[in-house]
Enzyme design. Structure first.
Site, PDB file in Angstrom:
ATOM      1  N   LYS A  13       0.646  -1.304   0.033  1.00  0.00           N
ATOM      2  CA  LYS A  13      -0.101  -0.099   0.095  1.00  0.00           C
ATOM      3  C   LYS A  13       0.681   1.328   0.106  1.00  0.00           C
ATOM      4  O   LYS A  13       0.569   2.158  -0.624  1.00  0.00           O
ATOM      5  CB  LYS A  13      -0.910   0.096   1.201  1.00  0.00           C
ATOM      6  N   ARG A  88      -9.727   0.753   8.322  1.00  0.00           N
ATOM      7  CA  ARG A  88      -9.309  -0.431   8.511  1.00  0.00           C
ATOM      8  C   ARG A  88     -10.446  -1.666   9.079  1.00  0.00           C
ATOM      9  O   ARG A  88     -10.283  -2.372   9.363  1.00  0.00           O
ATOM     10  CB  ARG A  88      -8.088  -0.479   9.636  1.00  0.00           C
ATOM     11  N   ARG A 127      11.986  -5.864   5.283  1.00  0.00           N
ATOM     12  CA  ARG A 127      11.756  -4.555   4.875  1.00  0.00           C
ATOM     13  C   ARG A 127      12.845  -3.649   5.558  1.00  0.00           C
ATOM     14  O   ARG A 127      13.052  -3.668   6.764  1.00  0.00           O
ATOM     15  CB  ARG A 127      10.315  -3.997   5.043  1.00  0.00           C
ATOM     16  N   ARG A 160      11.449  -1.423  10.872  1.00  0.00           N
ATOM     17  CA  ARG A 160      10.240  -0.983  11.772  1.00  0.00           C
ATOM     18  C   ARG A 160      10.056  -1.898  12.889  1.00  0.00           C
ATOM     19  O   ARG A 160      10.344  -3.050  12.828  1.00  0.00           O
ATOM     20  CB  ARG A 160       8.883  -0.897  10.919  1.00  0.00           C
ATOM     21  N   ARG A 171      -0.596  -8.648  13.118  1.00  0.00           N
ATOM     22  CA  ARG A 171      -1.062  -7.539  12.312  1.00  0.00           C
ATOM     23  C   ARG A 171      -1.850  -8.262  11.375  1.00  0.00           C
ATOM     24  O   ARG A 171      -3.039  -7.601  11.088  1.00  0.00           O
ATOM     25  CB  ARG A 171      -0.096  -6.810  11.728  1.00  0.00           C
TER      26      ARG A 171
HETATM   27  P1  ADP Z   1       0.707  -1.892   8.184  1.00  0.00           P
HETATM   28  O1  ADP Z   1      -0.557  -1.887   7.076  1.00  0.00           O
HETATM   29  O2  ADP Z   1       1.831  -2.646   7.046  1.00  0.00           O
HETATM   30  O3  ADP Z   1       0.528  -2.891   9.393  1.00  0.00           O
HETATM   31  P2  ADP Z   1       0.877   0.694   8.732  1.00  0.00           P
HETATM   32  O4  ADP Z   1       2.004   1.513   8.635  1.00  0.00           O
HETATM   33  O5  ADP Z   1      -0.220   1.048   7.909  1.00  0.00           O
HETATM   34  O6  ADP Z   1       1.090  -0.602   8.593  1.00  0.00           O
HETATM   35  O7  ADP Z   1       0.272   0.676  10.244  1.00  0.00           O
HETATM   36  C1  ADP Z   1       1.192   0.404  11.302  1.00  0.00           C
HETATM   37  C2  ADP Z   1       0.067   0.365  12.452  1.00  0.00           C
HETATM   38  O8  ADP Z   1      -0.280   1.519  12.738  1.00  0.00           O
HETATM   39  C3  ADP Z   1      -0.966  -0.686  12.767  1.00  0.00           C
HETATM   40  O9  ADP Z   1      -0.763  -1.906  12.893  1.00  0.00           O
HETATM   41  C4  ADP Z   1      -1.649   0.022  13.760  1.00  0.00           C
HETATM   42  O10 ADP Z   1      -1.502  -0.226  15.041  1.00  0.00           O
HETATM   43  C5  ADP Z   1      -1.572   1.532  13.477  1.00  0.00           C
HETATM   44  N1  ADP Z   1      -2.856   2.233  12.487  1.00  0.00           N
HETATM   45  C6  ADP Z   1      -2.410   2.565  11.358  1.00  0.00           C
HETATM   46  N2  ADP Z   1      -3.510   2.913  10.666  1.00  0.00           N
HETATM   47  C7  ADP Z   1      -4.516   2.779  11.351  1.00  0.00           C
HETATM   48  C8  ADP Z   1      -5.969   2.908  11.619  1.00  0.00           C
HETATM   49  N3  ADP Z   1      -6.701   3.239  10.454  1.00  0.00           N
HETATM   50  N4  ADP Z   1      -6.560   2.368  12.700  1.00  0.00           N
HETATM   51  C9  ADP Z   1      -6.077   1.964  13.648  1.00  0.00           C
HETATM   52  N5  ADP Z   1      -4.637   1.707  13.748  1.00  0.00           N
HETATM   53  C10 ADP Z   1      -3.957   2.190  12.764  1.00  0.00           C
END
Ligand code: ADP
Length: 215
Positions: A13, A88, A127, A160, A171
């Protein structure tokens, strides 16, 4: 164009959103990036989110909704945007529609980046991310020219803290629990298109660009 990228962690993404934002001149809004920035700056939100993110769980909807609402006040969204990492959950999809309708905007296109679990685990545990410009590399698939150094801007690369196998699996589990209802929501609205995101990112990018030109 107001586009949402949906897909598991590791679907690409962020990679696609960065490239699309550049080629279609759109704002890239990544809730994960905004949260990580808050953690780095040790803001109140960052302190609330840090432990949750490290466990691979979702930050509470109300906190993320407030953060997103603020982000949408930035005038750069006038040129259109790509949302990466939001919504999400089903309540987040409703919140998004509500925030956008207040601004007379709507989601135009949802791209679902379908990815298999083994590809995800390999991509994420290898990554490397640039600490300055956010560019992504991979220890095996796309190593930087110089060890731990960003090819684009020369800053240091890091892994990360949530990209270890245990947290990645958590996740994924959280993602799978929520995604079916989101897909259904956007199917009903006739906005979602599914792509095979196991393929080379350049192929996926071309397909998204083609789809965006049909909207
Ligand atoms: P990925 O999609 O690879 O898990 P992101 O960078 O999008 O990585 O998100 C990392 C973390 O940030 C998630 O595991 C969550 O804890 C938090 N997060 C990101 N976007 C949201 C969201 N829309 N709602 C709740 N938590 C979020």
């Amino acid at each position: 164009m107001h586009m949402v990228l949906l897909g598991p962690p590791g679907a690409g993404k962020g990679t696609q959103a960065k490239r699309l934002a550049q080629s279609l001149s759109l704002a890239h809004i990544s809730t994960g990036d905004i949260l990580r920035q808050n953690v780095k700056e040790d803001t109140q939100l960052g302190r609330q989110a840090k432990g949750i993110m490290e466990k691979g769980l979702l930050v509470p909807d109300d906190l993320v909704a407030k953060m997103l609402d603020e982000r949408f006040n930035n005038p750069d969204i006038k040129k259109g945007f790509i949302l990466d990492g939001y919504p999400r959950t089903l309540p987040q999809a409703a919140t998004l529609d509500e925030i956008l309708s207040r601004k007379n905007l709507k989601v135009d296109l949802v791209i679902y980046l379908n990815t298999s679990d083994d590809v995800i685990i390999k991509r994420l545990t290898g990554r490397l991310v640039c600490s300055k410009c956010g560019a992504n590399f991979h220890i095996v698939n796309m190593p930087p020219k110089l060890k731990d150094t960003c090819d684009s801007c020369g800053a240091a690369l890091y892994q990360r803290s949530d990209d270890n196998e245990i947290t990645v699996r958590k996740r994924l589990e959280v993602y799978k629990k929520e995604v079916a209802s989101l897909i259904e929501y956007y199917e009903k609205a006739k906005k979602i298109h599914s792509l095979n995101a196991d393929l080379d990112p350049r192929i996926v990018l071309d397909q998204i660009i083609k789809l965006s030109s049909t909207v």
